[in-house]
Design a protein around this motif. Structure first.
Motif, PDB file in Angstrom:
ATOM      1  N   LEU A 141      35.696  38.783   6.200  1.00 39.43           N
ATOM      2  CA  LEU A 141      35.931  37.869   7.325  1.00 39.43           C
ATOM      3  C   LEU A 141      36.559  38.607   8.502  1.00 39.43           C
ATOM      4  O   LEU A 141      36.258  38.310   9.660  1.00 39.43           O
ATOM      5  CB  LEU A 141      36.817  36.700   6.886  1.00 39.43           C
ATOM      6  CG  LEU A 141      36.154  35.702   5.925  1.00 39.43           C
ATOM      7  CD1 LEU A 141      37.188  34.715   5.396  1.00 39.43           C
ATOM      8  CD2 LEU A 141      34.998  34.977   6.599  1.00 39.43           C
ATOM      9  N   SER A 142      37.426  39.588   8.197  1.00 44.30           N
ATOM     10  CA  SER A 142      38.028  40.389   9.258  1.00 44.30           C
ATOM     11  C   SER A 142      36.953  41.198   9.981  1.00 44.30           C
ATOM     12  O   SER A 142      36.944  41.280  11.224  1.00 44.30           O
ATOM     13  CB  SER A 142      39.090  41.305   8.665  1.00 44.30           C
ATOM     14  OG  SER A 142      39.649  42.117   9.657  1.00 44.30           O
ATOM     15  N   ARG A 143      36.014  41.798   9.230  1.00 41.48           N
ATOM     16  CA  ARG A 143      34.903  42.543   9.856  1.00 41.48           C
ATOM     17  C   ARG A 143      34.041  41.606  10.697  1.00 41.48           C
ATOM     18  O   ARG A 143      33.653  41.946  11.822  1.00 41.48           O
ATOM     19  CB  ARG A 143      34.048  43.223   8.781  1.00 41.48           C
ATOM     20  CG  ARG A 143      34.669  44.482   8.204  1.00 41.48           C
ATOM     21  CD  ARG A 143      33.672  45.250   7.352  1.00 41.48           C
ATOM     22  NE  ARG A 143      33.298  44.541   6.133  1.00 41.48           N
ATOM     23  CZ  ARG A 143      33.917  44.665   4.959  1.00 41.48           C
ATOM     24  NH1 ARG A 143      34.948  45.477   4.857  1.00 41.48           N
ATOM     25  NH2 ARG A 143      33.510  43.988   3.922  1.00 41.48           N
ATOM     26  N   ASP A 144      33.765  40.411  10.130  1.00 42.84           N
ATOM     27  CA  ASP A 144      32.963  39.434  10.884  1.00 42.84           C
ATOM     28  C   ASP A 144      33.662  39.042  12.177  1.00 42.84           C
ATOM     29  O   ASP A 144      33.026  38.917  13.237  1.00 42.84           O
ATOM     30  CB  ASP A 144      32.685  38.187  10.032  1.00 42.84           C
ATOM     31  CG  ASP A 144      31.758  38.453   8.863  1.00 42.84           C
ATOM     32  OD1 ASP A 144      31.147  39.547   8.817  1.00 42.84           O
ATOM     33  OD2 ASP A 144      31.649  37.572   7.975  1.00 42.84           O
ATOM     34  N   ALA A 145      34.982  38.849  12.103  1.00 36.20           N
ATOM     35  CA  ALA A 145      35.734  38.479  13.304  1.00 36.20           C
ATOM     36  C   ALA A 145      35.697  39.610  14.323  1.00 36.20           C
ATOM     37  O   ALA A 145      35.535  39.365  15.538  1.00 36.20           O
ATOM     38  CB  ALA A 145      37.176  38.136  12.937  1.00 36.20           C
ATOM     39  N   ASN A 146      35.842  40.848  13.872  1.00 38.76           N
ATOM     40  CA  ASN A 146      35.772  42.000  14.786  1.00 38.76           C
ATOM     41  C   ASN A 146      34.383  42.116  15.418  1.00 38.76           C
ATOM     42  O   ASN A 146      34.263  42.399  16.617  1.00 38.76           O
ATOM     43  CB  ASN A 146      36.148  43.290  14.073  1.00 38.76           C
ATOM     44  CG  ASN A 146      37.634  43.375  13.813  1.00 38.76           C
ATOM     45  OD1 ASN A 146      38.428  42.747  14.513  1.00 38.76           O
ATOM     46  ND2 ASN A 146      38.004  44.143  12.812  1.00 38.76           N
ATOM     47  N   ASN A 147      33.350  41.902  14.616  1.00 42.33           N
ATOM     48  CA  ASN A 147      31.979  41.931  15.150  1.00 42.33           C
ATOM     49  C   ASN A 147      31.773  40.835  16.193  1.00 42.33           C
ATOM     50  O   ASN A 147      31.162  41.068  17.246  1.00 42.33           O
ATOM     51  CB  ASN A 147      30.950  41.787  14.031  1.00 42.33           C
ATOM     52  CG  ASN A 147      30.856  43.022  13.164  1.00 42.33           C
ATOM     53  OD1 ASN A 147      31.268  44.103  13.577  1.00 42.33           O
ATOM     54  ND2 ASN A 147      30.331  42.864  11.964  1.00 42.33           N
ATOM     55  N   ALA A 148      32.281  39.646  15.898  1.00 46.14           N
ATOM     56  CA  ALA A 148      32.144  38.536  16.846  1.00 46.14           C
ATOM     57  C   ALA A 148      32.907  38.841  18.129  1.00 46.14           C
ATOM     58  O   ALA A 148      32.440  38.524  19.239  1.00 46.14           O
ATOM     59  CB  ALA A 148      32.647  37.239  16.213  1.00 46.14           C
ATOM     60  N   LYS A 149      34.063  39.480  17.998  1.00 45.29           N
ATOM     61  CA  LYS A 149      34.855  39.836  19.170  1.00 45.29           C
ATOM     62  C   LYS A 149      34.089  40.859  20.023  1.00 45.29           C
ATOM     63  O   LYS A 149      34.079  40.765  21.255  1.00 45.29           O
ATOM     64  CB  LYS A 149      36.207  40.415  18.730  1.00 45.29           C
ATOM     65  CG  LYS A 149      37.223  40.493  19.848  1.00 45.29           C
ATOM     66  CD  LYS A 149      38.494  41.202  19.397  1.00 45.29           C
ATOM     67  CE  LYS A 149      39.386  40.265  18.630  1.00 45.29           C
ATOM     68  NZ  LYS A 149      40.683  40.898  18.291  1.00 45.29           N
ATOM     69  N   GLU A 150      33.457  41.832  19.338  1.00 41.69           N
ATOM     70  CA  GLU A 150      32.656  42.827  20.050  1.00 41.69           C
ATOM     71  C   GLU A 150      31.492  42.165  20.790  1.00 41.69           C
ATOM     72  O   GLU A 150      31.230  42.476  21.963  1.00 41.69           O
ATOM     73  CB  GLU A 150      32.095  43.872  19.083  1.00 41.69           C
ATOM     74  CG  GLU A 150      32.953  45.069  18.830  1.00 41.69           C
ATOM     75  CD  GLU A 150      33.418  45.771  20.073  1.00 41.69           C
ATOM     76  OE1 GLU A 150      32.586  46.176  20.927  1.00 41.69           O
ATOM     77  OE2 GLU A 150      34.640  45.908  20.215  1.00 41.69           O
ATOM     78  N   LYS A 151      30.813  41.268  20.113  1.00 39.24           N
ATOM     79  CA  LYS A 151      29.688  40.569  20.735  1.00 39.24           C
ATOM     80  C   LYS A 151      30.162  39.753  21.931  1.00 39.24           C
ATOM     81  O   LYS A 151      29.501  39.683  22.971  1.00 39.24           O
ATOM     82  CB  LYS A 151      28.978  39.671  19.729  1.00 39.24           C
ATOM     83  CG  LYS A 151      28.144  40.437  18.730  1.00 39.24           C
ATOM     84  CD  LYS A 151      27.465  39.502  17.758  1.00 39.24           C
ATOM     85  CE  LYS A 151      26.707  40.281  16.712  1.00 39.24           C
ATOM     86  NZ  LYS A 151      26.092  39.396  15.720  1.00 39.24           N
ATOM     87  N   TYR A 152      31.322  39.146  21.788  1.00 37.12           N
ATOM     88  CA  TYR A 152      31.889  38.355  22.882  1.00 37.12           C
ATOM     89  C   TYR A 152      32.175  39.254  24.082  1.00 37.12           C
ATOM     90  O   TYR A 152      31.851  38.917  25.219  1.00 37.12           O
ATOM     91  CB  TYR A 152      33.157  37.638  22.417  1.00 37.12           C
ATOM     92  CG  TYR A 152      33.904  36.962  23.522  1.00 37.12           C
ATOM     93  CD1 TYR A 152      33.431  35.774  24.080  1.00 37.12           C
ATOM     94  CD2 TYR A 152      35.082  37.526  24.044  1.00 37.12           C
ATOM     95  CE1 TYR A 152      34.117  35.151  25.101  1.00 37.12           C
ATOM     96  CE2 TYR A 152      35.757  36.912  25.069  1.00 37.12           C
ATOM     97  CZ  TYR A 152      35.286  35.725  25.597  1.00 37.12           C
ATOM     98  OH  TYR A 152      35.947  35.105  26.615  1.00 37.12           O
ATOM     99  N   ARG A 153      32.782  40.394  23.800  1.00 41.22           N
ATOM    100  CA  ARG A 153      33.074  41.336  24.895  1.00 41.22           C
ATOM    101  C   ARG A 153      31.787  41.833  25.553  1.00 41.22           C
ATOM    102  O   ARG A 153      31.720  41.961  26.780  1.00 41.22           O
ATOM    103  CB  ARG A 153      33.893  42.520  24.378  1.00 41.22           C
ATOM    104  CG  ARG A 153      35.314  42.146  24.066  1.00 41.22           C
ATOM    105  CD  ARG A 153      36.109  43.348  23.623  1.00 41.22           C
ATOM    106  NE  ARG A 153      37.441  42.934  23.200  1.00 41.22           N
ATOM    107  CZ  ARG A 153      38.170  43.538  22.284  1.00 41.22           C
ATOM    108  NH1 ARG A 153      37.689  44.596  21.678  1.00 41.22           N
ATOM    109  NH2 ARG A 153      39.354  43.096  21.989  1.00 41.22           N
ATOM    110  N   GLU A 154      30.778  42.143  24.745  1.00 42.24           N
ATOM    111  CA  GLU A 154      29.499  42.576  25.308  1.00 42.24           C
ATOM    112  C   GLU A 154      28.880  41.475  26.166  1.00 42.24           C
ATOM    113  O   GLU A 154      28.383  41.728  27.262  1.00 42.24           O
ATOM    114  CB  GLU A 154      28.521  42.959  24.186  1.00 42.24           C
ATOM    115  CG  GLU A 154      28.847  44.267  23.510  1.00 42.24           C
ATOM    116  CD  GLU A 154      27.917  44.545  22.345  1.00 42.24           C
ATOM    117  OE1 GLU A 154      26.833  43.920  22.253  1.00 42.24           O
ATOM    118  OE2 GLU A 154      28.279  45.402  21.515  1.00 42.24           O
TER     119      GLU A 154
END
Length: 168
Positions: A141-154
């Protein structure tokens, strides 16, 4: 509070108490068995003595001394019968119940140890295995949250660049 700390060694304490009680009950059983044996031997000796004196006793003269002696013999014989009866009663009653109590306590101890082992195994499963599953899930879930944060920033940076081109 201290309640949890007090229970840390409770299993070992309970096992020691059970062992001590079983040892004491075994000692009482040995004592009672020896008591029964010695009482039966004593009763047999008393009865043997009275039988021997009755064979030797001559009833030629009747006097207060001979009456007293007969009374001593009868009382000794009665004591022998009473001692044998009490020894038999002790053997069939309390000693038998004590043996049953010892077997029951041994079974309770065995059952307790088995249940404690099951609980320890279940506790280990819950605390170790389930905890590892939860940790793995948390990492995912932490990796998923980091990925979602990256996508949000992109997406945010693309949105700015797109919005910036449309304005100017």
């Amino acid at each position: 509070m201290g309640f949890g700390r007090d229970l840390i060694n409770s299993h070992e304490g309970l096992l020691k108490l059970q062992d001590w009680e079983l040892k004491l009950l075994e000692t009482v059983k040995r004592f009672m068995t020896l008591r029964v044996k010695s009482d039966k031997e004593y009763a047999a000796l008393l009865l043997s003595m009275t039988q021997q004196t009755e064979k030797q006793e001559a009833a030629d003269y009747v006097s207060t001394v001979s009456k007293s002696w007969s009374q001593v013999i009868r009382q000794t014989e009665a004591l022998g019968h009473i001692m044998r009866s009490h020894a038999d009663d002790l053997n069939s009653g309390p000693l038998h119940r004590l043996a049953t109590l010892i077997r029951d306590k041994q079974q309770v101890k065995k059952s307790y140890q088995s249940l404690h082992q099951q609980l320890e195994s279940h506790n280990h499963k819950v605390t170790k295995n389930d905890l590892e599953k939860l940790k793995a899930s948390y990492r995912q879930l932490s990796r998923d949250a980091n990925n979602a944060k990256e996508k949000y920033r992109e997406a945010l940076s693309k949105g700015r660049s797109w919005f910036g081109r449309a304005c100017c």
